[in-house]
Design a protein around this motif. Structure first.
Motif, mmCIF file in Angstrom:
data_model
loop_
_atom_site.group_PDB
_atom_site.id
_atom_site.type_symbol
_atom_site.label_atom_id
_atom_site.label_comp_id
_atom_site.label_asym_id
_atom_site.label_seq_id
_atom_site.Cartn_x
_atom_site.Cartn_y
_atom_site.Cartn_z
ATOM 1 N N LYS A 1 58.585 28.485 22.264
ATOM 2 C CA LYS A 1 57.734 28.114 23.368
ATOM 3 C C LYS A 1 58.338 26.691 23.954
ATOM 4 C CE LYS A 1 52.954 28.925 23.193
ATOM 5 N NZ LYS A 1 51.544 28.555 22.822
ATOM 6 N N VAL B 1 52.033 35.033 21.434
ATOM 7 C CA VAL B 1 52.585 34.468 20.175
ATOM 8 C C VAL B 1 54.376 34.826 20.313
ATOM 9 C CG1 VAL B 1 53.021 34.982 17.873
ATOM 10 C CG2 VAL B 1 50.580 34.809 18.853
ATOM 11 N N ARG C 1 47.669 32.177 17.513
ATOM 12 C CA ARG C 1 48.711 31.101 17.169
ATOM 13 C C ARG C 1 48.976 31.238 15.856
ATOM 14 N NH1 ARG C 1 47.465 24.810 18.326
ATOM 15 N NH2 ARG C 1 46.176 24.892 16.406
ATOM 16 N N ALA D 1 55.610 30.950 12.907
ATOM 17 C CA ALA D 1 55.004 29.724 13.507
ATOM 18 C C ALA D 1 56.103 28.657 13.881
ATOM 19 C CB ALA D 1 54.191 28.884 12.485
ATOM 20 N N ASN E 1 57.946 30.287 16.690
ATOM 21 C CA ASN E 1 56.925 30.416 17.913
ATOM 22 C C ASN E 1 57.167 28.899 18.581
ATOM 23 O OD1 ASN E 1 53.909 29.359 18.469
ATOM 24 N ND2 ASN E 1 54.321 31.251 19.675
ATOM 25 N N ARG E 2 56.936 27.846 17.674
ATOM 26 C CA ARG E 2 57.003 26.576 18.322
ATOM 27 C C ARG E 2 58.503 26.436 19.217
ATOM 28 N NH1 ARG E 2 53.091 28.042 16.059
ATOM 29 N NH2 ARG E 2 51.502 26.158 15.237
ATOM 30 N N THR F 1 46.880 27.881 12.275
ATOM 31 C CA THR F 1 47.029 29.285 12.513
ATOM 32 C C THR F 1 45.653 29.536 13.122
ATOM 33 O OG1 THR F 1 48.039 30.003 10.553
ATOM 34 C CG2 THR F 1 46.910 31.824 11.778
ATOM 35 N N HIS G 1 54.319 23.991 26.195
ATOM 36 C CA HIS G 1 54.239 23.374 25.153
ATOM 37 C C HIS G 1 55.296 22.669 24.268
ATOM 38 C CE1 HIS G 1 49.889 24.635 24.333
ATOM 39 N NE2 HIS G 1 50.106 23.905 23.576
ATOM 40 N N MET H 1 46.257 28.481 26.746
ATOM 41 C CA MET H 1 47.237 29.036 26.137
ATOM 42 C C MET H 1 48.408 29.490 27.118
ATOM 43 S SD MET H 1 45.049 31.706 23.873
ATOM 44 C CE MET H 1 46.411 32.921 23.084
#
Ligand code: AMP
Ligand code: MG
Length: 337
Positions: free
Chosen positions: A328, A212, A190, A321, A324-325, A177, A231, A227
């Motif tokens: 992305k 985010v 993040r 998280a 988010n991954r 984080t 990714h 950022m």
């Protein structure tokens, strides 16, 4: 260059690589990191070369305990110590005002630096033995999913780094984080192993940065230049289907075509029999989803799939998280059902 493989008993030899200005693959509780002596600008430059990482994407400085903060940071707010007390060692990076000893190569020229004290016992032993702060991003080639095992990291870095220490599979599975403590209120840059809910518990108000939850548009300026980059992405495009698990599974099943692959929750595996499919664990087990998400994304790069569908997880707790991954990796191609 031949990459030396170390086991966890060979900490001293591994630390020597760092002291001599080399590159070392380091196990942490989040993901494997690509470390170098964070005070040696030439060594840090090699991290960017090995990863193919853009120069304007800063690194995190890893330290063995909070007492080292003063060496590299100034005007440290009380909130930093409150967070360190509660979450260090652990998967939390704090953005603080840097001191001049930190090379520009680490911070990409920013006047702030990301600081973390990792929890993995082997990583801690390496930091102690090296006696220097270790600058490290995730140990993947830039743009690829982060590595959560030594084997995954070697897939990207064999021959490009001096050594790697195998500390087993990562227990958290997503990166730390990141919280920016140089702004008021503190801002989540993040999501990771320490949850937004836990941060609010200590800090009260915490803002959530736009990066985010969505892609930065042209002309927008993120807090750290890095950022903005794409990714975690496998070679095939990803589409996330967000909704109740049974609904997203049904939607994917209805739209699935020849050549597609699926990332799903364990209970829906039978729906996708005959297609390349990876489970990220049960819909209700968010910690398991965090451990498996990067492996699932990586898996498809060794298949011929042309498109990947992914069930979007519940974005609460560490699920923020995971979500988010995946988002992305999908370039925020998200279908709400
Ligand atoms: P990685 O763990 O591979 O994602 O790399 C380190 C991450 O920390 C990147 O996403 C950086 O953008 C972020 N980071 C490092 N230093 C800073 C900083 N000073 N301000 C904001 N973000 C940072
Ligand atoms: Mg990374």
């Amino acid at each position: 260059m031949k990459t030396k493989h170390f086991i966890e008993l060979e900490v001293e030899q591994a630390a020597q690589i760092l002291r001599q200005g080399g590159l070392l693959g380091i196990p942490t509780e989040t993901v494997y990191g690509l470390g170098a002596n964070g005070l040696d600008a030439a060594a840090v430059a090699h991290i960017f070369e090995a990863k193919g990482r853009p120069q304007d994407n800063p690194l995190i400085l890893h330290i063995p305990d909070a007492s080292w903060l003063e060496r590299y940071c100034q005007n440290i707010p009380p909130a930093a110590y409150a967070l360190a007390q509660r979450f260090w060692p652990g998967p939390l990076t704090m953005i603080l005002e840097r001191r001049a000893v930190v090379p520009d190569a680490v911070t990409a020229g920013l006047d702030t630096v990301g600081m973390r004290c990792p929890a993995h016992p082997v990583c801690r032993a390496i930091l102690q033995a090296a006696g220097v702060p270790v600058a490290a991003p995730s140990g993947n080639t830039s743009g690829r999913p982060s590595p959560t095992s030594a084997a995954d990291m070697l897939e990207d870095m064999e021959g490009k780094i001096d050594g790697i220490v195998d500390g087993g599979p990562c227990q958290v599975g997503v990166e730390s984080t990141i919280i920016d403590l140089t702004v008021q209120p503190p801002r989540l840059l993040r999501p990771g192993g320490v949850t937004l809910e836990e941060l609010r518990d200590v800090l009260g108000e915490v803002a959530v940065d736009a990066v985010v939850t969505r892609l930065m548009g042209a002309g927008e300026h993120p807090r750290a230049p890095g950022m903005k980059y794409r990714h975690y992405a496998p070679k095939a495009p990803v589409t996330v289907v967000q909704g109740a698990p049974a609904e997203s599974a049904r939607y994917i099943q209805a739209h699935l075509a020849e050549g597609d692959g699926v990332i799903c929750f364990a209970e829906f595996l039978p729906l996708f029999a005959g297609y390349p499919v990876e489970s990220i664990g049960p819909a209700a087990d968010q910690a398991e989803q965090a451990r498996r998400v990067f492996d699932a994304l990586r898996y498809f790069d060794n298949t011929a799939v042309k498109r990947i569908w992914a069930q979007g997880p519940d974005p609460t707790g560490i699920g923020l998280a995971v979500s988010n991954r995946l988002n992305k990796a999908a370039g925020f191609q998200i279908i709400e059902v």
